[in-house]
Scaffold this motif. Sequence first.
Motif, short mmCIF file in Angstrom:
data_model
loop_
_atom_site.label_atom_id
_atom_site.label_comp_id
_atom_site.label_asym_id
_atom_site.label_seq_id
_atom_site.Cartn_x
_atom_site.Cartn_y
_atom_site.Cartn_z
N GLY A 1 0.81 -1.21 0.00
CA GLY A 1 0.00 0.00 0.00
C GLY A 1 0.84 1.25 0.00
O GLY A 1 2.02 1.23 0.38
N GLU A 2 0.22 2.36 -0.41
CA GLU A 2 0.89 3.65 -0.44
C GLU A 2 0.03 4.69 0.28
O GLU A 2 -1.20 4.60 0.27
N GLY A 3 0.70 5.66 0.88
CA GLY A 3 -0.02 6.70 1.61
C GLY A 3 -0.58 6.17 2.91
O GLY A 3 -1.79 6.00 3.05
N VAL A 4 0.31 5.92 3.88
CA VAL A 4 -0.08 5.23 5.12
C VAL A 4 -0.15 6.22 6.27
O VAL A 4 0.73 7.06 6.45
N LEU A 5 -1.22 6.13 7.06
CA LEU A 5 -1.39 6.96 8.25
C LEU A 5 -1.86 6.06 9.38
O LEU A 5 -2.88 5.36 9.27
N LEU A 6 -1.11 6.05 10.50
CA LEU A 6 -1.48 5.28 11.68
C LEU A 6 -1.58 6.23 12.87
O LEU A 6 -0.79 7.18 12.98
N HIS A 7 -2.51 5.96 13.78
CA HIS A 7 -2.59 6.77 14.99
C HIS A 7 -3.12 5.93 16.14
O HIS A 7 -3.88 4.96 15.95
N ALA A 8 -2.70 6.29 17.33
CA ALA A 8 -3.13 5.62 18.55
C ALA A 8 -2.92 6.59 19.71
O ALA A 8 -2.17 7.56 19.60
N VAL A 9 -3.61 6.33 20.81
CA VAL A 9 -3.47 7.15 22.02
C VAL A 9 -2.97 6.25 23.14
O VAL A 9 -3.59 5.23 23.46
N ARG A 10 -1.85 6.64 23.75
CA ARG A 10 -1.27 5.88 24.86
C ARG A 10 -0.95 6.83 26.00
O ARG A 10 -0.21 7.81 25.80
N ASP A 11 -1.51 6.55 27.16
CA ASP A 11 -1.28 7.38 28.35
C ASP A 11 -1.59 8.84 28.06
O ASP A 11 -0.89 9.75 28.52
N GLY A 12 -2.61 9.08 27.25
CA GLY A 12 -3.02 10.44 26.93
C GLY A 12 -2.23 11.07 25.81
O GLY A 12 -2.59 12.16 25.33
N ALA A 13 -1.12 10.45 25.39
CA ALA A 13 -0.28 11.01 24.33
C ALA A 13 -0.71 10.45 22.98
O ALA A 13 -0.96 9.25 22.85
N MET A 14 -0.76 11.31 21.99
CA MET A 14 -1.14 10.90 20.64
C MET A 14 0.08 10.40 19.88
O MET A 14 1.09 11.09 19.76
N GLN A 15 -0.01 9.13 19.38
CA GLN A 15 1.04 8.55 18.53
C GLN A 15 0.57 8.69 17.08
O GLN A 15 -0.54 8.28 16.74
N HIS A 16 1.42 9.21 16.24
CA HIS A 16 1.03 9.50 14.85
C HIS A 16 2.17 9.05 13.93
O HIS A 16 3.31 9.49 14.08
N ILE A 17 1.82 8.15 12.98
CA ILE A 17 2.83 7.66 12.03
C ILE A 17 2.36 7.96 10.61
O ILE A 17 1.21 7.66 10.25
N GLU A 18 3.24 8.54 9.83
CA GLU A 18 3.00 8.72 8.40
C GLU A 18 4.11 8.00 7.65
O GLU A 18 5.28 8.15 7.99
N ALA A 19 3.75 7.20 6.64
CA ALA A 19 4.74 6.46 5.85
C ALA A 19 4.32 6.45 4.40
O ALA A 19 3.12 6.50 4.07
N ARG A 20 5.31 6.38 3.54
CA ARG A 20 5.02 6.36 2.11
C ARG A 20 4.49 5.00 1.68
O ARG A 20 3.62 4.92 0.80
N ARG A 21 4.96 3.92 2.31
CA ARG A 21 4.63 2.57 1.84
C ARG A 21 4.50 1.60 3.00
O ARG A 21 5.17 1.75 4.03
N ILE A 22 3.62 0.60 2.81
CA ILE A 22 3.48 -0.52 3.74
C ILE A 22 3.38 -1.79 2.91
O ILE A 22 2.76 -1.79 1.83
N TYR A 23 3.99 -2.87 3.39
CA TYR A 23 3.88 -4.15 2.68
C TYR A 23 4.03 -5.29 3.67
O TYR A 23 4.57 -5.12 4.78
N TRP A 24 3.54 -6.46 3.26
CA TRP A 24 3.63 -7.66 4.10
C TRP A 24 4.87 -8.45 3.74
O TRP A 24 5.08 -8.80 2.58
N ASP A 25 5.74 -8.70 4.73
CA ASP A 25 6.96 -9.46 4.53
C ASP A 25 6.74 -10.89 4.99
O ASP A 25 6.61 -11.16 6.19
N GLU A 26 6.68 -11.81 4.03
CA GLU A 26 6.41 -13.22 4.35
C GLU A 26 7.52 -13.84 5.19
O GLU A 26 7.27 -14.68 6.05
#
Length: 362
Positions: free
Chosen positions: A174-199
């Motif tokens: 995939g292309e254009g990746v955005l991930l987010h999560a909240v831990r202990d009140g802090a916002m975790q934010h990840i932006e990546a150009r690519r994601i793929y499954w490594d067998e």
Amino acid sequence: MRLTTIDKYLGRRLVSALLRTLVALVAVFMLIDLLTHRRGQIMRMDVSWGVVGQYYLAYLPWVVFQVAPLSMLVAVLMVMGEAAQTNEVTAALAGGISLRRFSRVLLVAGLLFSIALFAAEETVGAYAAQHAERIERNNFSRNPDSERAGLTWARLSDGWTCHVLKFNRVALTGEGVLLHAVRDGAMQHIEARRIYWDETRNQWILEDGHWLVFSPGGASLASQQRITQMPAPFSERPELLFAMDKPPETQTARGLAAVVRHAARIGVPAQRLLVDFHTKFSQPAIAFVMVWLAIPFAIRVRRGGVAIGFGASVAIALVYLTLFGIGVTLGDGGRLAPVLAAWLANLIFLAAGITLFLKTPT
């Protein structure tokens, strides 16, 4: 159960009739599929006959599972119908052998056949259906790799949500990746150009991006990490993430149970999945149910031979499919409990079969 001469005699005739019927129905089913469904795709996509053969070989177990209950119904109608026409049933009853005892081997064979169908579907069937689906996707449609729709995976492990702008489900990239999560009140934010499954590593891999951590309340940037290549922060495998979109015939009952648990965890309605799960058990069982219907029906219809037997089988199958479709539709819509929706047609047919069996004149 000790087999008597009558058991062996009826058992051999049932096995012979069942095999002949299975082969005939499977051949007819595949021929109709080839001429009405696949012929145009084969010519349009110029699919080689070798690939067509591989497809139908992988498709074969699914076809067997579909026609097996009807095959059992036809076989028992033929065996018991012939026994009734030649007065074998009458002679057995006159000799003190009850109808229940006379037909015992047919009922046991139907039960064993249903168990074998379930076991085969859970092993060979699901994996053969997956292989057939891959062949179909790669050879009977145009440019499957060009399908790159966006997707969202919510409530992943460790609380992550993942959005992918363009994703190729065939290549698992995939292309254009955005991930987010909240831990202990802090916002975790990840932006990546690519994601793929490594067998090889059994992990999702992120490439070319940034991992940002904002302080509680999002007022300021607490930390920032450059991503060249790193494992994604969630552990779900592709087969689980995409299982809710897969046809039920490509999944085992155990796999569907895992999908139902995953759907419950992420808050996705699982009514349809639960109906599919219970159907994994109810569909093989119909072969056993059909034996209960076929025995009294064959004795009542003594004349007509194969023609009347096959005609009756088709009529019974149509009624069953109608009831099964109604049950599944009500189950998917939440108007029936999933287990009742999957078993509704079986319960009605079993009740009708046992009633007719007990009321058969002896």
